[in-house]
Design a protein around this motif. Sequence first.
Motif, short mmCIF file in Angstrom:
data_model
loop_
_atom_site.label_atom_id
_atom_site.label_comp_id
_atom_site.label_asym_id
_atom_site.label_seq_id
_atom_site.Cartn_x
_atom_site.Cartn_y
_atom_site.Cartn_z
N LEU A 111 1.22 -1.26 -0.23
CA LEU A 111 0.14 0.30 -0.34
C LEU A 111 0.98 1.35 -0.12
O LEU A 111 2.01 1.57 0.98
CB LEU A 111 -0.85 -0.66 1.19
CG LEU A 111 -1.86 -1.24 1.30
CD1 LEU A 111 -2.58 -0.61 2.19
CD2 LEU A 111 -3.49 -1.26 -0.08
N GLU A 112 0.67 2.05 -0.88
CA GLU A 112 1.48 3.41 -1.00
C GLU A 112 0.91 4.66 -1.19
O GLU A 112 -0.89 4.17 -1.70
CB GLU A 112 2.18 3.25 -2.41
CG GLU A 112 3.93 2.07 -2.32
CD GLU A 112 4.65 1.91 -3.21
OE1 GLU A 112 5.39 1.47 -3.55
OE2 GLU A 112 3.50 2.06 -4.47
N ARG A 113 0.72 5.65 -0.69
CA ARG A 113 0.25 6.69 -0.95
C ARG A 113 1.03 8.20 -0.30
O ARG A 113 1.85 7.91 -0.34
CB ARG A 113 -1.19 7.01 0.72
CG ARG A 113 -1.99 6.20 0.63
CD ARG A 113 -2.64 5.83 -0.48
NE ARG A 113 -4.08 5.43 -1.41
CZ ARG A 113 -3.70 3.90 -0.95
NH1 ARG A 113 -2.93 3.75 -2.17
NH2 ARG A 113 -5.34 3.28 -1.45
N GLU A 114 0.29 9.23 -1.59
CA GLU A 114 1.61 10.09 -1.16
C GLU A 114 0.73 11.51 -0.44
O GLU A 114 -0.97 11.78 -1.59
CB GLU A 114 1.90 10.74 -2.47
CG GLU A 114 3.35 12.08 -2.14
CD GLU A 114 3.53 11.81 -3.66
OE1 GLU A 114 4.80 12.73 -3.92
OE2 GLU A 114 3.54 11.48 -5.06
N LEU A 115 0.97 12.87 -0.45
CA LEU A 115 0.22 13.47 -0.29
C LEU A 115 0.70 14.41 -0.82
O LEU A 115 1.57 14.84 -1.10
CB LEU A 115 -0.05 14.18 1.22
CG LEU A 115 -0.09 15.17 1.84
CD1 LEU A 115 -2.07 15.65 2.17
CD2 LEU A 115 0.04 16.25 2.46
#
Length: 190
Positions: A111-115
């Motif tokens: 799971l990869e997320r960026e803001l």
Amino acid sequence: MNAQLQPTGSAYFIAMETEKPETHTLSVLVDNEPGVLARVIGLFSGRGYNIESLTVSETEHEKHLSRITIVTRGTPHVLEQIKHQLERIVPVHRVVDLSVRALELGQERPLERELALVKVTGTGDNRVEALRLADAFRASVIDANTEHFIFEITGRVSKIEQFIAIMKPLGLTEVCRTGIAAMNRGPQGM
């Protein structure tokens, strides 16, 4: 010397010609003390490895431990070298290749997320279109006046990239990105 094996100033030339470069996400648990991040980055730059994304923050306050998430690209051989070299740095407690671990768990990727904060300047139809598209991407308006919006958007890197590309013709002025935060699915920790 074979033109394909000539040194390029990078460790990437060492890999066998049959291996294809892959993008991997590494999670590194380190002591939260001065100089640790510099040592980790120095390992990469000193050997010619590129860091595509880097995030770091203290995650275990009582133990004074920080988690560094690094996205890098290389052949499987080079990625294994990077992991082993990171493990040898004294304040490093653990190195996990989240990409390899995801495959072991039967998943394609961790799971990869960026803001990202995205500033769009404009008036009239462009302003209305920027608001409409931001809503479609579930981006929040966190600052606005009659001349600009600042949107906050969170998601996969591909979603962030697409949002930025769509905002360019509408008056994109500035972008600030956090880098990737990642972990594997399932009950087990790092």
